[in-house]
Design a protein around this motif. Sequence first.
Motif, PDB file in Angstrom:
ATOM      1  N   ILE A 111       0.852  -1.187   0.000  1.00 27.50           N
ATOM      2  CA  ILE A 111       0.000   0.000   0.000  1.00 27.50           C
ATOM      3  C   ILE A 111       0.887   1.235   0.000  1.00 27.50           C
TER       4      ILE A 111
ATOM      5  N   THR B 248      -4.883   6.522  -2.089  1.00 25.85           N
ATOM      6  CA  THR B 248      -4.450   5.185  -1.700  1.00 25.85           C
ATOM      7  C   THR B 248      -4.290   4.315  -2.935  1.00 25.85           C
TER       8      THR B 248
ATOM      9  N   GLN C 178      -3.427   0.269  -3.448  1.00 35.18           N
ATOM     10  CA  GLN C 178      -3.241  -0.979  -2.713  1.00 35.18           C
ATOM     11  C   GLN C 178      -3.431  -2.165  -3.644  1.00 35.18           C
TER      12      GLN C 178
END
Length: 1018
Positions: free
Chosen positions: A535, A558, A560
């Motif tokens: 991540i 983000t 991930q």
Amino acid sequence: MKKKQRLTNSLSLLLTVYALLSPLFSLKLEAKYTNTLKSITNQNRLQTTISGLITDTNGQPIGGVTILVEQTDKGTISEMDGTYSIRVAGNGQLIFSAMGFKTLTVTINGREKINVTLQEDITQLDEVVLNAGYYTVTEKERTGSITTIKAITMEKQPVGNPLAAMQGHLSGVNIIQSSGVPGGGFNVEIRGRNFIDGASDPLYLVDGVPYNAQSLGSSNVSGQILGGNISPLNALNPNDIESIEVLKDADATAIYGSRAANGVVLITTKKGKIGKTRFDAHLSTSLGRVSNFLDLMDAEQYLEIRREGITNDGFGPFLEDPAFDYIWPDIKSWDNDRYTDWQKKLIGGTAYRNNAQLSVSGGSSDTQFLVSGAYNKETTVFLGDANYKKATLHSNLNHSSSNKRFKFNLSTSYTNEKNRMPRTDFTSKAYTLEPNAPELYDAEGNINWENNTWDNPLAAMDEKLEVTTNSLIANALVSYEIIPDLELKSSLGFNSYRLDSYRTLPSSARNPNLGLTPQNYASLTTNGSKRNSWIVEPQLHWKKQWQELKLDFLVGTTFQEENTEQFIQKGTGFPNDGLLRNLTAANTLEVLQDADSEYRYNALFGRLNLKFRDRYILNFTGRRDGSSRFGPGKQFGNFGSVGMAWLFSKENNLQGNSLLSYGKLRGSFGTTGSDNIGDYRFLDTYNVTGFDYNGTTILEPTGIYNPLFGWEENKKLEAALELGFFKDRILINSSWYRNRSSNQLIGIPLAATTGFSELTGNFDATVENSGFEVDIRTVIFQKKNFTWSTTLNLTVPKNKLVAFEGLETSTFANRLIIGEPLTIVKLYNALGVDPETGVYQFEDYNGDGAISSLEDKQWVEDFGPNFYGGLGNTITFNHVTLDFFLQFKKQKAFNEIAFGATPGYRGNSSTALLDRWQQPGDKNPIQRASGGLAFGEDTGALQKSSNAAVSDASFIRLRNISINYKVPDLGNGLDLNIYVQGQNLLTLTNYKGPDPEQPSNTRLPQLRQITLGLQLGF
């Protein structure tokens, strides 16, 4: 060649310029250095060095105290032995501050040695900082629902999994341990069960890294001992954890979007502290035993009821015919005068748990470090040498530049676990084995098969299970203050989890009478699974203040990715049991599962916090999520929340109030979502069966293409009132919440003729969780040598299915009712025993004259808790501290009738079955005995599925008690603590089963443990 020549010419020119200019730089630097030195020398003539010792009210030194010179940015931090030294100019004031103590201001008055004593202040809400994930917030100024447990509480519990340390301590968090066997799993619910078919697991983050808590265990390997539930959180060492925060409402969780529908658990590991290099050692040993044995029949009672049952079935005369002795060896072949308490024999041993941990930490004001290693070994109460071993290594490095603009933190945790267990949990055998069963060993010390008349439970010890896991969690946090109040930072995390397990079934573990050999029976099943994820979260954080208005803005994104692989295979038929670990020696090799999946996730998130006059707070959070688990056009979802708080105790007319010292109203509303349905569910999917047909590999369908289903949605609403009285000596936090989960993702069962088991889709169904939570903290007594504080948390939850379109015609009609909780069970309504026939009677709801259809299961019992919570006390007298914590829960569960309702069957059972019907006119709660040989309807099986098999399972449990003695006045910075701890020492309950918290007769209940340990630091 030309490039090389050009590079040589450039280097020559650079060296020539450096040779010509370096003397000039030297002269300039020397002059600057001389002037600076003179300035410093003049300043030093005006400065004085002040030193001293900082202690608490018990005379114990306090390390890590911040000492600041008033109205300057000059300061220092005390050493671990409480000493400090600081240079000051003139006769100003020194400010001493530390978490948990009242801030003290001292005037210098020309002194060169100043010793101070800090008063404890355990109710400082302004200084209690909570981890909210992407940001931190003080207890007083939070707008969301966040509850926490600190290291000081977890360290007082001899547990190997942090979830076990949380049990009962946090309002709104219901945690149940699935087994007392080392390495087992836990079931966690935060504010109830939100989804009909989805998992209830919250989102776990360890130092900001998402940690998937879904087990990679397989029921094909560990199903009979651990239920296939091997918790990845066992890899975390509770002694390495600084704090655990649980985020519950929309204001706290919406910034995590779709991953936070079931709440968020933030785990923060320990970091190094400023001061001299310090070594800490922690040694402990624990003894554990089963806390409760069932009240089972002895040999005389058992044989009496066995004979009676066989006679009632009409086979009494055959008991006297030796030709039929093989049918009932417990009556005719075994010693009728023999008695063995199989509970004490099979699960009555002592489990030992030894733990050793060593850490080194320290650092300057710019760089701090911590390195910690631990080793744990735990045995079981079973016979044999089964054991669980865990080795952990944790490190943390924290650095900041001298101007504090650049900051860097690196945290890593590595764990190796090896769990060697018998393949089978002996608990079920301990409850059901005949009390007059033969000896485990014969006269020659071999496994006793008693002429092949029984299955010796000891033979199962030849069936081995071994689980090895390796886990790595790493996170780096880098930040830079671009300009004052504007910070750019990024979090980079990596997580690797690997599980390798095997199960062996040798032919030697089975009764020789079956004629099984290694060639036709012996098998080896292996499970090789791994999960890797990374991540990256870049963020921009801006703070600004305009007079009475403060703004805090955060925006980030983000990226991930998670990859999971699982490979399960089984080999059957080996030349001999000695080759059982070698799959290449197997006659038949089956691939039970070969699966790999990839999950990708991307999001944009933000937070805007406004604070006016330090009393009116408005908090906005939002997130746009993208998930690979949905089809085209459905991959993105928007989630957000708004939270508000009013610190009315800061209003002018309430400030300085001697009664009310703190008051806050807060509320929040928002939405979170869920994509917790597994990967590739919207696609046509197939699985390799491991078999072939005429040399062609067989594929079986596992999923149907459906690109139309989308995100589940959870709307959360909360209102709360927080009050503090008598300078916060009494703190009350009460909250009401209502969560409504809609657009439910459900696997719709399909007919077998379709070739598919189910179709995943969104249902127009709504589940509501509401409830009331209260947390109370009090300081009852606080003097120099004696303090007494308490904590109380209470949760009153309510769950119900609000709507489900077409429920009556769906397959869910058998287990769900609109207006009732998801935790209900539909049962038969037991009417007791017919006094004339001695047979159980039930209410015939549909009036068809038979009790056999689902239409007769109309009695509803709810197995969800009515309320639960915990009460803790901490009492300190001089150098002795006593802590004890009581956990309580109001609930119902299946009782001993669910495990056996008809007396006379082969196998032991509860003494409650002795209260049976024996002749016409008897009014007893248990029906006539039966040996299981009679024809007709099995009313005992119906009774086990009736309301007679449900009873109150409420309990009050002494979850933990700890007595700690801190050895005083050792000097040289030496600290020594000696303690005794107890876990699950006492349970008050009317429940007749093994354990009211986990009412199962096939799983080992939680153990009662006593621990002796010491902590040494220098």
